[in-house]
Each structure stands twice: as C-alpha cells, then as structure tokens.
Design a protein around this motif. Structure first.
Motif, short mmCIF file in Angstrom:
data_model
loop_
_atom_site.label_atom_id
_atom_site.label_comp_id
_atom_site.label_asym_id
_atom_site.label_seq_id
_atom_site.Cartn_x
_atom_site.Cartn_y
_atom_site.Cartn_z
N SER A 88 68.98 59.85 12.91
CA SER A 88 67.77 59.06 13.16
C SER A 88 67.67 57.92 12.15
N ASN A 89 67.94 58.21 10.88
CA ASN A 89 67.89 57.18 9.84
C ASN A 89 68.94 56.10 10.08
N ARG A 90 70.12 56.48 10.53
CA ARG A 90 71.16 55.50 10.85
C ARG A 90 70.72 54.60 12.00
N LEU A 91 70.14 55.20 13.01
CA LEU A 91 69.66 54.42 14.15
C LEU A 91 68.59 53.42 13.72
N VAL A 92 67.64 53.86 12.91
CA VAL A 92 66.57 52.98 12.44
C VAL A 92 67.14 51.85 11.60
N SER A 93 68.18 52.12 10.82
CA SER A 93 68.76 51.04 10.01
C SER A 93 69.37 49.96 10.91
N VAL A 94 69.93 50.35 12.05
CA VAL A 94 70.42 49.35 13.00
C VAL A 94 69.25 48.57 13.59
N LEU A 95 68.18 49.26 13.97
CA LEU A 95 67.01 48.58 14.53
C LEU A 95 66.42 47.58 13.55
N ARG A 96 66.43 47.90 12.27
CA ARG A 96 65.87 46.99 11.25
C ARG A 96 66.64 45.67 11.18
N GLU A 97 67.87 45.68 11.63
CA GLU A 97 68.65 44.44 11.65
C GLU A 97 68.21 43.51 12.79
N TYR A 98 67.50 44.04 13.75
CA TYR A 98 67.05 43.25 14.90
C TYR A 98 65.61 42.79 14.79
N SER A 99 64.80 43.50 14.02
CA SER A 99 63.40 43.12 13.89
C SER A 99 62.87 43.59 12.53
N PRO A 100 62.10 42.75 11.86
CA PRO A 100 61.52 43.17 10.58
C PRO A 100 60.31 44.10 10.76
N MET A 157 68.70 41.49 25.15
CA MET A 157 68.54 41.96 23.79
C MET A 157 68.62 43.48 23.73
N GLY A 158 67.96 44.15 24.65
CA GLY A 158 68.00 45.62 24.70
C GLY A 158 69.40 46.13 24.91
N GLN A 159 70.15 45.48 25.80
CA GLN A 159 71.54 45.90 26.03
C GLN A 159 72.39 45.71 24.78
N ALA A 160 72.16 44.62 24.06
CA ALA A 160 72.91 44.37 22.83
C ALA A 160 72.60 45.43 21.77
N VAL A 161 71.33 45.79 21.65
CA VAL A 161 70.93 46.82 20.68
C VAL A 161 71.54 48.16 21.07
N ARG A 162 71.47 48.51 22.35
CA ARG A 162 72.07 49.78 22.81
C ARG A 162 73.55 49.83 22.51
N SER A 163 74.25 48.75 22.80
CA SER A 163 75.70 48.71 22.55
C SER A 163 76.00 48.86 21.06
N ARG A 164 75.22 48.19 20.26
CA ARG A 164 75.43 48.26 18.81
C ARG A 164 75.17 49.66 18.29
N ILE A 165 74.10 50.31 18.76
CA ILE A 165 73.80 51.68 18.33
C ILE A 165 74.92 52.62 18.76
N TRP A 166 75.42 52.45 19.96
CA TRP A 166 76.51 53.30 20.43
C TRP A 166 77.75 53.09 19.56
N ARG A 167 78.05 51.83 19.27
CA ARG A 167 79.24 51.51 18.47
C ARG A 167 79.13 52.04 17.04
N ASP A 168 77.98 51.84 16.41
CA ASP A 168 77.84 52.17 14.99
C ASP A 168 77.37 53.59 14.72
N VAL A 169 76.59 54.16 15.62
CA VAL A 169 75.98 55.47 15.37
C VAL A 169 76.46 56.53 16.36
N CYS A 170 77.05 56.09 17.45
CA CYS A 170 77.54 56.99 18.51
C CYS A 170 76.41 57.83 19.12
N LEU A 171 75.27 57.19 19.33
CA LEU A 171 74.16 57.84 19.99
C LEU A 171 73.81 57.09 21.27
N PRO A 172 73.68 57.81 22.37
CA PRO A 172 73.18 57.15 23.58
C PRO A 172 71.67 56.98 23.45
N VAL A 173 71.17 55.81 23.74
CA VAL A 173 69.73 55.55 23.64
C VAL A 173 69.26 54.82 24.89
#
Length: 99
Positions: A31-43, A70-86
């Motif tokens: 969860s913390n890894r996922l949130v760190s990716v989200l923080r790169e997209y929005s402050p 934008m949502g698709q880009a975030v999903r792809s990035r989370i899958w690539r970096d965290v390996c979580l489907p969202v």
C-alpha cells in the motif's frame, strides 16, 4: 465472511479451497509503495484506507489528453513498479468517482 474456519473446513476440503494466513506487514508495504507512485502524479493525496486513496486533479488538466488517459497511465505505472492490479475512478467528488 466472519464464519470460524473450523465450521468451513469440510466445505473447503470438498471444493479444494486452501486457507492462507494474512500478511498485514506485506499488505501495508505494498500500500505504501502504491501511494508513493500516486504522490508522483498529484501533490494532493488522501489515503482513505490501506487499499483506497483519493487524489485531486485540480490544476493538472493540461498534462493529459483526458482523465481517462491519465488513469490508464497511472494504472500502467503501478503495475510496472508495484505489480498490483488497480482500478480507478474519476468524478467531481469522491462520492461521484466511478470506475
């Protein structure tokens, strides 16, 4: 849900269900890894629970052709970096954010 395992053991054996123990430390880490990716997209991130977060797109409209892109880009990035489907939802408010 909420039924003691000993009451379900026979049913589980009949259907080949395997019970596994929860690993909350791993769940929290992911969860913390996922949130760190989200923080790169929005402050502006609101972590609602261990598996749900909201972030504001105010002022970010011009960065993407659409919120869907934008949502698709975030999903792809989370899958690539965290390996979580969202899944994601967008709306004028948290209540209206639908996926």
């Amino acid at each position: 849900m909420g039924v003691p395992w000993f009451q379900l053991r026979g049913l589980a054996r009949q259907h080949g269900i395997v019970a596994l123990s929860s690993n909350y430390a791993l769940y929290s880490d992911m969860s913390n890894r996922l949130v760190s990716v989200l923080r790169e997209y929005s402050p502006s991130i609101e972590v609602y629970s261990i598996d749900e977060s909201f972030f504001s797109l105010n002022g970010l409209e011009g960065l993407w052709p659409s919120f869907s892109a934008m949502g698709q880009a975030v999903r792809s990035r989370i899958w690539r970096d965290v390996c979580l489907p969202v899944c994601y939802g967008a709306g004028d408010s948290k209540t209206l954010a639908i996926s």
